[in-house]
Write a protein that holds these residues in place. Structure first.
Motif, PDB file in Angstrom:
ATOM      1  N   CYS A 174       0.683  -1.115   0.015  1.00  0.00           N
ATOM      2  CA  CYS A 174      -0.046  -0.042   0.153  1.00  0.00           C
ATOM      3  C   CYS A 174       0.835   1.377  -0.103  1.00  0.00           C
ATOM      4  N   PRO A 209     -14.597  -8.197  -7.471  1.00  0.00           N
ATOM      5  CA  PRO A 209     -13.737  -7.087  -6.989  1.00  0.00           C
ATOM      6  C   PRO A 209     -14.394  -5.682  -7.239  1.00  0.00           C
ATOM      7  N   ILE A 229      -7.385   0.130  -8.345  1.00  0.00           N
ATOM      8  CA  ILE A 229      -6.999  -0.964  -7.729  1.00  0.00           C
ATOM      9  C   ILE A 229      -8.405  -1.856  -7.535  1.00  0.00           C
ATOM     10  N   TRP A 280     -10.173  -4.414  -5.373  1.00  0.00           N
ATOM     11  CA  TRP A 280     -10.502  -4.781  -4.093  1.00  0.00           C
ATOM     12  C   TRP A 280     -11.452  -5.935  -3.704  1.00  0.00           C
ATOM     13  N   ARG A 281     -11.040  -7.057  -3.115  1.00  0.00           N
ATOM     14  CA  ARG A 281     -11.900  -7.503  -2.109  1.00  0.00           C
ATOM     15  C   ARG A 281     -11.816  -7.690  -0.808  1.00  0.00           C
ATOM     16  N   GLN A 282     -12.868  -7.816   0.002  1.00  0.00           N
ATOM     17  CA  GLN A 282     -12.856  -7.579   1.379  1.00  0.00           C
ATOM     18  C   GLN A 282     -13.580  -8.600   2.209  1.00  0.00           C
ATOM     19  N   GLY A 303      -9.100  -5.339   3.392  1.00  0.00           N
ATOM     20  CA  GLY A 303      -9.065  -5.266   2.203  1.00  0.00           C
ATOM     21  C   GLY A 303      -7.982  -5.740   1.483  1.00  0.00           C
ATOM     22  N   GLY A 325      -6.183  -5.930  -2.145  1.00  0.00           N
ATOM     23  CA  GLY A 325      -6.353  -5.368  -3.596  1.00  0.00           C
ATOM     24  C   GLY A 325      -5.032  -5.467  -4.477  1.00  0.00           C
TER      25      GLY A 325
END
Length: 218
Positions: free
Chosen positions: A32, A80, A95, A97-99, A114, A116
């Protein structure tokens, strides 16, 4: 165990961010930091939409986050969510993302985790590929039109040359008889028809061109 978890977060090649239920950054891994340009210390405690998102996406991201907080699921998101990150230098990275949700003992969401992937280059290449495919399709279309044009112009030029030969013969010799007049009319008629076909092609091309220009300006 905590050190092991921290090591996994920091060495993962994916972006990994942990947010509390108010959207404030709790954990911000090395990936990140690399992508965003912000250190973990700078990110800690700040709502992610305050500094990581372009302004035009803040409202949308906030609504998405509230929806995630209100979800009853604890599993990874099936699809995502793609959002751009605004980097420290003012650039943007897309980006995906999956959370997952972490809940407390009474079932309230405590953290949102998260994970990503930076898909900026992938999406850029996909756009380039679509443009290339469109150009290839256009090139095929233009090639077909050029071939048709060439065929029609061959008819026009060939028939007019034959008609001119008949007219030159008539100018220096006996007048054209009925059969030659019929042939002359046929030659010029075919030439006129082919020329009209070329004019129709041109008109369609101009209409297509105006449509393309208009769609770009809208």
């Amino acid at each position: 165990e905590r050190d092991f978890t921290s090591l996994m977060l920091q060495t993962a090649d994916a972006l990994m961010i942990v947010l509390d239920r108010d959207g404030r950054v709790v954990r911000f891994n090395h990936k990140c930091a690399v992508v965003s340009g912000y250190t973990a210390e700078e990110a800690h405690g700040r709502a992610f939409w305050e500094f990581l998102l372009p302004e035009r996406f803040v409202s949308q991201a906030h609504e998405l986050f509230l929806g995630i907080i209100g979800s009853e699921s604890t599993s990874h998101s099936a699809v995502p969510i793609e959002l751009p990150w605004r980097t420290r230098t003012g650039g943007e990275r897309l980006i995906a993302w999956r959370q997952s949700l972490v809940r407390d003992e009474v079932g309230r969401v405590k953290y949102v985790i998260g994970v990503g992937l930076d898909v900026t280059e992938q999406r850029r290449l996909e756009v380039q590929l679509r443009r290339t495919q469109k150009l290839e399709t256009l090139a095929t279309l233009v090639g077909g039109i050029a071939h048709d044009f060439n065929n029609q112009l061959t008819v026009v030029i060939g028939n007019l040359n034959l008609a001119l030969e008949d007219l030159r013969s008539a100018a220096s010799g006996p007048a054209l008889d009925d059969s030659k007049l019929v042939n002359l009319r046929s030659l010029t008629g075919d030439a006129e028809e082919a020329a009209q076909h070329c004019a129709d092609i041109t008109a369609r091309l101009l209409t297509f061109s105006r449509g393309r220009i208009g769609s770009r300006q809208e």
